[in-house]
Scaffold this motif. Sequence first.
Motif, mmCIF file in Angstrom:
data_model
loop_
_atom_site.group_PDB
_atom_site.id
_atom_site.type_symbol
_atom_site.label_atom_id
_atom_site.label_comp_id
_atom_site.label_asym_id
_atom_site.label_seq_id
_atom_site.Cartn_x
_atom_site.Cartn_y
_atom_site.Cartn_z
ATOM 1 N N SER A 70 0.829 -1.199 0.000
ATOM 2 C CA SER A 70 0.000 0.000 0.000
ATOM 3 C C SER A 70 0.869 1.257 0.000
ATOM 4 C CB SER A 70 -0.906 0.013 1.235
ATOM 5 O OG SER A 70 -0.138 0.246 2.405
ATOM 6 N N LEU A 71 0.264 2.348 -0.399
ATOM 7 C CA LEU A 71 0.963 3.628 -0.367
ATOM 8 C C LEU A 71 1.353 3.978 1.070
ATOM 9 C CD1 LEU A 71 2.007 6.149 -1.813
ATOM 10 C CD2 LEU A 71 -0.309 7.107 -1.626
ATOM 11 N N ASP A 72 0.479 3.689 2.025
ATOM 12 C CA ASP A 72 0.796 3.967 3.434
ATOM 13 C C ASP A 72 2.024 3.183 3.889
ATOM 14 O OD1 ASP A 72 -1.293 5.771 3.760
ATOM 15 O OD2 ASP A 72 -2.664 4.271 4.607
ATOM 16 N N THR A 73 2.102 1.913 3.502
ATOM 17 C CA THR A 73 3.252 1.079 3.883
ATOM 18 C C THR A 73 4.528 1.606 3.237
ATOM 19 O OG1 THR A 73 1.847 -0.866 4.175
ATOM 20 C CG2 THR A 73 4.202 -1.267 3.829
ATOM 21 N N ALA A 74 4.451 1.937 1.956
ATOM 22 C CA ALA A 74 5.629 2.454 1.252
ATOM 23 C C ALA A 74 6.106 3.754 1.897
ATOM 24 C CB ALA A 74 5.319 2.680 -0.227
ATOM 25 N N HIS A 98 12.509 18.870 0.482
ATOM 26 C CA HIS A 98 11.115 18.979 0.039
ATOM 27 C C HIS A 98 10.379 17.694 0.426
ATOM 28 C CE1 HIS A 98 13.356 21.565 -2.748
ATOM 29 N NE2 HIS A 98 12.286 22.319 -2.727
ATOM 30 N N ILE A 99 9.151 17.864 0.873
ATOM 31 C CA ILE A 99 8.285 16.719 1.162
ATOM 32 C C ILE A 99 6.854 17.084 0.775
ATOM 33 C CG2 ILE A 99 7.258 15.223 2.934
ATOM 34 C CD1 ILE A 99 9.723 15.587 4.628
ATOM 35 N N LYS A 100 6.207 16.173 0.086
ATOM 36 C CA LYS A 100 4.758 16.239 -0.111
ATOM 37 C C LYS A 100 4.250 14.874 0.344
ATOM 38 C CE LYS A 100 1.087 17.844 -2.970
ATOM 39 N NZ LYS A 100 0.685 18.477 -4.201
ATOM 40 N N ASP A 101 3.529 14.878 1.451
ATOM 41 C CA ASP A 101 3.126 13.654 2.129
ATOM 42 C C ASP A 101 2.571 12.605 1.175
ATOM 43 O OD1 ASP A 101 2.764 12.181 4.584
ATOM 44 O OD2 ASP A 101 0.611 12.527 4.340
ATOM 45 N N LYS A 102 3.163 11.420 1.251
ATOM 46 C CA LYS A 102 2.764 10.244 0.471
ATOM 47 C C LYS A 102 2.876 10.437 -1.038
ATOM 48 C CE LYS A 102 -0.044 8.508 4.169
ATOM 49 N NZ LYS A 102 -1.367 8.350 4.705
ATOM 50 N N GLN A 103 3.650 11.456 -1.458
ATOM 51 C CA GLN A 103 3.887 11.658 -2.889
ATOM 52 C C GLN A 103 5.371 11.685 -3.232
ATOM 53 O OE1 GLN A 103 1.619 14.764 -4.805
ATOM 54 N NE2 GLN A 103 -0.083 14.451 -3.406
ATOM 55 N N PHE A 104 6.158 12.503 -2.516
ATOM 56 C CA PHE A 104 7.592 12.557 -2.815
ATOM 57 C C PHE A 104 8.351 13.230 -1.674
ATOM 58 C CE2 PHE A 104 6.228 16.714 -4.289
ATOM 59 C CZ PHE A 104 7.282 17.544 -3.928
ATOM 60 N N PHE A 105 9.662 12.982 -1.687
ATOM 61 C CA PHE A 105 10.579 13.762 -0.858
ATOM 62 C C PHE A 105 11.910 13.835 -1.583
ATOM 63 C CE2 PHE A 105 11.156 9.465 0.840
ATOM 64 C CZ PHE A 105 12.536 9.341 0.990
ATOM 65 N N GLU A 123 0.389 5.619 -6.149
ATOM 66 C CA GLU A 123 -0.480 4.458 -5.975
ATOM 67 C C GLU A 123 -0.953 3.997 -7.348
ATOM 68 O OE1 GLU A 123 -3.616 3.179 -2.593
ATOM 69 O OE2 GLU A 123 -3.842 5.193 -3.417
ATOM 70 N N VAL A 124 -0.767 2.712 -7.628
ATOM 71 C CA VAL A 124 -1.209 2.112 -8.889
ATOM 72 C C VAL A 124 -1.968 0.831 -8.556
ATOM 73 C CG1 VAL A 124 0.684 3.094 -10.272
ATOM 74 C CG2 VAL A 124 0.971 0.859 -9.197
ATOM 75 N N ASN A 125 -2.584 0.254 -9.545
ATOM 76 C CA ASN A 125 -3.349 -0.967 -9.342
ATOM 77 C C ASN A 125 -2.464 -2.056 -8.736
ATOM 78 O OD1 ASN A 125 -5.468 -2.771 -9.427
ATOM 79 N ND2 ASN A 125 -5.123 -3.323 -11.573
ATOM 80 N N GLY A 126 -2.794 -2.488 -7.542
ATOM 81 C CA GLY A 126 -2.058 -3.578 -6.904
ATOM 82 C C GLY A 126 -0.851 -3.163 -6.100
ATOM 83 N N GLY A 127 -0.582 -1.855 -5.986
ATOM 84 C CA GLY A 127 0.582 -1.453 -5.203
ATOM 85 C C GLY A 127 1.011 -0.028 -5.428
ATOM 86 N N VAL A 128 2.320 0.148 -5.438
ATOM 87 C CA VAL A 128 2.918 1.475 -5.536
ATOM 88 C C VAL A 128 4.013 1.450 -6.597
ATOM 89 C CG1 VAL A 128 4.349 3.172 -4.304
ATOM 90 C CG2 VAL A 128 2.462 2.061 -3.130
ATOM 91 N N LEU A 129 4.036 2.485 -7.426
ATOM 92 C CA LEU A 129 5.151 2.687 -8.344
ATOM 93 C C LEU A 129 6.083 3.681 -7.677
ATOM 94 C CD1 LEU A 129 6.488 2.138 -11.079
ATOM 95 C CD2 LEU A 129 5.240 4.126 -11.960
ATOM 96 N N MET A 130 7.290 3.228 -7.389
ATOM 97 C CA MET A 130 8.286 4.077 -6.760
ATOM 98 C C MET A 130 9.284 4.506 -7.836
ATOM 99 S SD MET A 130 10.867 3.170 -3.658
ATOM 100 C CE MET A 130 11.894 2.151 -4.686
ATOM 101 N N THR A 131 9.567 5.790 -7.879
ATOM 102 C CA THR A 131 10.507 6.324 -8.863
ATOM 103 C C THR A 131 11.612 7.076 -8.141
ATOM 104 O OG1 THR A 131 8.703 6.592 -10.449
ATOM 105 C CG2 THR A 131 10.748 7.793 -10.907
#
Length: 150
Positions: free
Chosen positions: A13-17, A73-80, A100-108
Motif C-alpha cells: 500500500s501507499l501507506d506502507t511504502a 522537500h516533502i509532499k506527504d505520500k507523494q515525494f521527498f 499508488e497504482v493498481n495492486g501497489g505502488v510505483l516508486m521512482t
Amino acid sequence: MNRIFQEQFLPISLDTAWSFFSNPANLNEITPEDMVFKITSTPPSIMYEGLFITYKIKPILNLEFDWCTEITHIKDKQFFVDEQRKGPYNIWHHEHHFKEVNGGVLMTDILHYDIGKGPFGWIAGKLFVHKRVNEIFTYRQEKLKDLFGV
C-alpha cells in the motif's frame, strides 16, 4: 551532471511504502553492507523539511567519508527530496516519488549527481564512481524485492 532514473513496482500500500521510505533509519536496510553505512545523528522516525541526517559511509575503496544530507522537500505520500550538504559529491540531488497504482505502488528514484573535483573527479567517475552508484541502486532494487515480496 550524471542522472539515474529508476522505477520499481512494489506490491504494498501507499501507506506502507511511505512509512518505510520516510523513516531515515530504514536507509541502512537497503544500502549495500560493504558500504559500512552508519547514521551518526539521531533522526526522528518521521522526516520533515529541513531535517539534516549525518552518516559515515565507505562507498569506494574502503575510504570513509562523512556525509550529511538535508531533506529539502516533502509532499506527504507523494515525494521527498534529499540533497547532500557535505560529502564526497559536488552535487547529490535525490528525488523519491511514490504513486499508488493498481495492486501497489510505483516508486521512482531520480538522482542527479556530480563528482566535481576537476580532472581527478572525471577520472574517478570513469574508473569506479559511476559504476558504484549504479551498483547501489541495483542492490536497492533487489533488496526491496526481498523485503516486499515482488
